[in-house]
Design an enzyme around this catalytic site. Structure first.
Site, PDB file in Angstrom:
ATOM      1  N   LYS A 282      65.726  27.669  39.227  1.00 14.80           N
ATOM      2  CA  LYS A 282      65.469  27.887  40.653  1.00 14.80           C
ATOM      3  C   LYS A 282      66.716  27.543  41.459  1.00 14.80           C
ATOM      4  O   LYS A 282      67.533  26.742  41.012  1.00 14.80           O
ATOM      5  CB  LYS A 282      64.345  26.948  41.110  1.00 14.80           C
ATOM      6  CG  LYS A 282      62.949  27.382  40.720  1.00 14.80           C
ATOM      7  CD  LYS A 282      61.925  26.396  41.270  1.00 14.80           C
ATOM      8  CE  LYS A 282      60.523  26.750  40.835  1.00 14.80           C
ATOM      9  NZ  LYS A 282      60.009  28.010  41.353  1.00 14.80           N
ATOM     10  N   ARG A 356      51.364  29.894  34.299  1.00 11.84           N
ATOM     11  CA  ARG A 356      50.401  30.770  33.610  1.00 11.84           C
ATOM     12  C   ARG A 356      50.455  30.567  32.096  1.00 11.84           C
ATOM     13  O   ARG A 356      49.454  30.757  31.416  1.00 11.84           O
ATOM     14  CB  ARG A 356      50.662  32.233  34.009  1.00 11.84           C
ATOM     15  CG  ARG A 356      52.064  32.709  33.741  1.00 11.84           C
ATOM     16  CD  ARG A 356      52.431  33.955  34.549  1.00 11.84           C
ATOM     17  NE  ARG A 356      52.678  33.653  35.965  1.00 11.84           N
ATOM     18  CZ  ARG A 356      52.989  34.554  36.871  1.00 11.84           C
ATOM     19  NH1 ARG A 356      53.092  35.818  36.560  1.00 11.84           N
ATOM     20  NH2 ARG A 356      53.196  34.197  38.127  1.00 11.84           N
TER      21      ARG A 356
HETATM   22  N1  BES Z   1      55.709  26.556  40.750  1.00 14.50           N
HETATM   23  C1  BES Z   1      56.093  27.859  41.092  1.00 14.50           C
HETATM   24  C2  BES Z   1      55.310  28.434  42.261  1.00 14.50           C
HETATM   25  C3  BES Z   1      55.520  27.771  43.581  1.00 14.50           C
HETATM   26  C4  BES Z   1      56.399  28.308  44.490  1.00 14.50           C
HETATM   27  C5  BES Z   1      54.797  26.668  43.918  1.00 14.50           C
HETATM   28  C6  BES Z   1      56.559  27.713  45.718  1.00 14.50           C
HETATM   29  C7  BES Z   1      54.972  26.076  45.144  1.00 14.50           C
HETATM   30  C8  BES Z   1      55.838  26.607  46.045  1.00 14.50           C
HETATM   31  C9  BES Z   1      55.880  28.803  39.910  1.00 14.50           C
HETATM   32  O1  BES Z   1      55.989  28.238  38.663  1.00 14.50           O
HETATM   33  C10 BES Z   1      56.931  29.850  40.021  1.00 14.50           C
HETATM   34  O2  BES Z   1      58.056  29.517  39.989  1.00 14.50           O
HETATM   35  N2  BES Z   1      56.512  31.077  40.174  1.00 14.50           N
HETATM   36  C11 BES Z   1      57.390  32.170  40.310  1.00 14.50           C
HETATM   37  C12 BES Z   1      56.808  33.320  39.538  1.00 14.50           C
HETATM   38  C13 BES Z   1      57.738  34.463  39.376  1.00 14.50           C
HETATM   39  C14 BES Z   1      58.886  34.085  38.488  1.00 14.50           C
HETATM   40  C15 BES Z   1      56.950  35.607  38.797  1.00 14.50           C
HETATM   41  C16 BES Z   1      57.519  32.516  41.779  1.00 14.50           C
HETATM   42  O3  BES Z   1      56.537  32.414  42.504  1.00 14.50           O
HETATM   43  O4  BES Z   1      58.608  32.838  42.215  1.00 14.50           O
HETATM   44 ZN    ZN Z   2      57.994  28.140  37.979  1.00 17.62          ZN
END
Ligand code: BES
Ligand code: ZN
Ligand code: ZN
Length: 506
Positions: A282, A356
Site C-alpha cells: 500500500k 477474502r
Molecule cells: N483492508 C483493506 C480494505 C480497507 C481499505 C479497509 C480502506 C479500510 C480502509 C483491504 O484488504 C484491501 O486492501 N482491499 C483492496 C482490495 C483490492 C486490492 C481489490 C482495496 O480495497 O483497495
Molecule cells: Zn488489503
C-alpha cells in the site's frame, strides 16, 4: 457509572446537575417544574437567545439559591420533535457527557417524561441514555502518561439518576440500563482492541484476548495453530500469514446456551492485525490506520462478550482468522495460486486483497465443524465500500433476503446502519481466473460486491450475510458517539439483531 431510579422531585434532587432535555422551539412551558424555575430558565437561556434546543446543544446554568437543590441546571437540545429518534437521544446524551467533563460533576439527575421515549418504550429509552453517556465519555488514553490522574478522577461522573419514571416502569428501565451498559462496555472493548497499536495487538494478542474472555465469562475458547491449519489445508489463510514472522491464529469462541438441537449462528470477523498490502504494498500515507483491519474480528470478540454477559439463550460460535499481512521474502506473490480448504484454487493477483483469502478458509471451517444455521461475517474488506457509502452505512450483501432485512432493521433501530448491495452473477463471473478456479480481484469496478461475490464462493447451503465495515469501523474526525479512531461499529448491531431474534422466538 451507576444508573439508578430516584423518586425525588426534580427541584429537590440534591445533585451536581439537573438535566432537562428539550425539543427545539418548544421551550419549557409544559415541563413538570415549578413556575418560578421555568421563568428563571426562560429568562436566562431562552430570552437571551443563548439556547433554543438545537440538537446536541448543551447549556449549563449555575444555581446558587435554595431552589432547585441542584448545583446546576443543564438544558439539553434534542432538535426538532418530528426528527427525534433514538439516535438523536443517544447523541444528545453523548454531547452532555462530554460537556459536563469540564465541571466537577459526580452525580446527575435526568428529568424524564413520556415525550422523550422515541420508541414509546422505557426499556429502550434507558438503554439509549446509557449508551449515549458511556460511549460519549469513551476515550483512548492507554498510552498517555498519567500526570494529572488525581485531577481527572475528581471530575469523574459516578451516578446518574432517572427522575419521574412511572413506578410500574421501573423494571423496564432497569433492564434497559443493563443492556445499555453491556453493549457499551463491549463496544468500548472492541474500540480498545482496534485503537491499540499493531505491535501490541497482533494475532497472538487477539488469541490471548479471546482466552481471557473465556476465562471470565461462560465462553469456550479454542485456538487453532498453524500446524493444525496446515493439516486442514487452510492454504488461503496460511498464504496471507506467510509474509509475517507472527504465526496466524484461528480463534474460535463458543457459546452454547440455546437448546441442544438448535444449529448455531456463526459470527466470522476479519482479523488482519496489520494490512501493509503485502507484496502489493500500500502507499505510505495513512498506512498506520491499517491497524484497524482487525475490526471485524474485534467486533466478533466484543459481541461474544456481550452475549455472554447478557446470558442470551442462544447457540453462537465466533470465528476470527487472525494474521498480519506483510511483505517478507517468504510472502505470497502476485501470481501465486493457493488451494483453499474448500478445495477451490485461488489465483492471488493482488496480495492486498487478503481479507477474502483468510475469510474463505474461516467460512469453510465454520461450516464444516459447526453446520451453522446462519453465518454473518464482518470485515473491513474493501476501500470501495468507502467510495460507495462513505462513513454513513456499512455495505450489506448476502444470499438470504430475510436475514438481510432482519439485520438492516436492527441497524436502523440502533443507529448502526446497513445498506444493501446486490450480488449479481456478473460479479461472480468477474473473478473467474484463466488458470485457477477463481482469482482474488475482479480488476474492474464494483469492488465491494466483487469482494462479496468472492466470499459467496465459500458458502455452501447456509443463510449468509456479509457486512463490509471498512467505511464505518474508523472515524477520522470526532463524532458525537466516538472520538477519532475506532468506532466499535457492529457490536450494538449484532446485539440488537440477536436480541430481536430471541424476542421473536418467545
Ligand atoms: N483492508 C483493506 C480494505 C480497507 C481499505 C479497509 C480502506 C479500510 C480502509 C483491504 O484488504 C484491501 O486492501 N482491499 C483492496 C482490495 C483490492 C486490492 C481489490 C482495496 O480495497 O483497495
Ligand atoms: Zn488489503
Ligand atoms: Zn485488509
Amino acid at each position: 457509572m451507576d444508573y439508578k431510579i430516584s423518586q425525588q422531585k426534580p427541584v429537590e434532587a440534591i445533585t451536581d446537575a439537573l438535566l432537562i432535555p428539550v425539543f427545539k422551539k418548544e421551550g419549557i412551558e409544559n415541563l413538570p417544574l415549578p413556575k418560578r424555575l421555568r421563568t428563571l430558565i426562560a429568562e436566562i437561556a431562552y430570552a437571551s437567545g443563548d439556547f433554543d434546543g438545537k440538537k446536541q446543544e448543551v447549556y449549563t446554568i449555575p444555581i446558587t439559591g435554595a431552589v432547585p437543590k441542584a448545583r446546576r441546571i443543564v438544558l439539553i437540545g434534542l432538535g426538532e420533535r418530528e426528527k427525534y429518534d433514538l439516535s438523536a437521544l443517544r447523541n444528545a446524551m453523548a454531547a452532555t457527557a462530554k460537556s459536563l467533563k469540564k465541571y466537577a460533576v459526580e452525580s446527575i439527575a435526568l428529568l424524564t417524561r413520556a415525550a422523550l421515549l422515541p420508541a414509546r418504550n422505557w426499556n429502550r429509552f434507558a438503554q439509549t441514555v446509557v449508551e449515549g453517556f458511556e460511549l460519549g465519555s469513551y476515550k483512548f488514553d492507554l498510552y498517555k502518561s498519567k500526570e494529572d490522574e488525581e485531577e481527572e478522577k475528581k471530575k469523574e461522573l459516578k451516578s446518574i439518576f432517572f427522575l419521574r419514571v412511572p413506578p410500574q416502569r421501573n423494571t423496564e428501565v432497569e433492564d434497559g440500563v443493563q443492556t445499555g451498559k453491556v453493549l457499551s462496555e463491549a463496544t468500548s472493548y472492541t474500540r480498545n482492541l482496534c485503537n491499540q497499536p499493531p505491535n501490541v495487538v497482533n494475532p497472538e494478542k487477539l488469541a490471548e484476548e479471546a482466552e481471557a474472555l473465556s476465562a471470565n465469562l461462560e465462553l469456550d475458547c479454542e485456538i487453532i495453530e498453524q500446524s493444525e491449519m496446515e493439516k486442514m489445508g487452510m492454504n488461503a489463510l496460511l498464504g496471507v500469514a506467510k509474509g509475517s514472522k507472527q504465526p496466524p491464529k484461528l480463534i474460535v469462541l463458543k457459546y452454547f446456551r440455546g437448546t441442544r438441537d438448535e444449529k448455531p449462528i456463526a459470527l466470522v470477523g476479519k482479523g488482519v492485525t496489520f494490512d501493509s498490502g503485502g507484496i502489493s504494498l500500500k502507499p505510505g500515507k495513512n498506512m498506520d490506520e491499517m491497524k484497524y483491519d482487525m475490526s471485524g474480528g474485534a467486533v466478533v470478540l466484543g459481541t461474544m462478550m456481550a452475549i455472554a454477559m447478557l446470558k442470551l439463550p442462544i447457540n453462537i460460535v465466533g470465528v476470527v482468522p487472525a494474521v498480519e499481512n506483510l511483505p517478507d521474502g517468504n510472502a505470497t506473490k502476485p501470481g501465486d495460486i493457493l488451494r483453499a480448504m474448500s478445495g477451490k484454487t485461488i489465483e492471488v493477483l493482488n496480495t492486498d486483497a487478503e481479507g477474502r483469502l483468510i475469510l474463505a478458509d474461516a467460512l469453510t471451517y465454520v461450516q464444516k465443524e459447526y453446520k451453522p444455521e446462519i453465518i454473518v461475517d464482518l470485515a473491513t474488506l474493501t476501500g470501495a465500500v468507502v467510495v460507495a457509502l462513505g462513513n454513513a452505512a456499512a455495505g450489506l450483501m448476502g444470499n438470504n433476503e430475510e436475514l438481510k432485512k432482519e439485520l438492516q432493521k436492527a441497524g436502523q433501530a440502533c443507529g448502526e446502519r446497513l445498506w444493501p448491495l446486490p450480488l449479481y452473477d456478473e460479479y461472480k463471473e468477474q473473478i473467474k481466473s484463466d488458470i485457477a478456479d477463481i482469482k482474488n480481484i475482479g480488476g474492474g469496478p464494483a469492488g465491494v460486491t466483487v469482494g462479496g461475490a468472492f466470499l459467496s464462493h465459500f458458502i455452501a447451503e447456509c443463510a449468509w450475510a456479509h457486512i463490509d465495515i471498512a467505511g464505518v469501523a474508523w472515524t477520522t474526525k470526532d463524532t458525537p458517539l466516538a472520538p477519532k479512531g475506532a468506532t466499535g461499529f457492529g457490536v450494538r448491531l449484532l446485539g440488537e439483531w440477536l436480541k430481536n431474534r430471541m424476542a421473536q422466538k418467545k
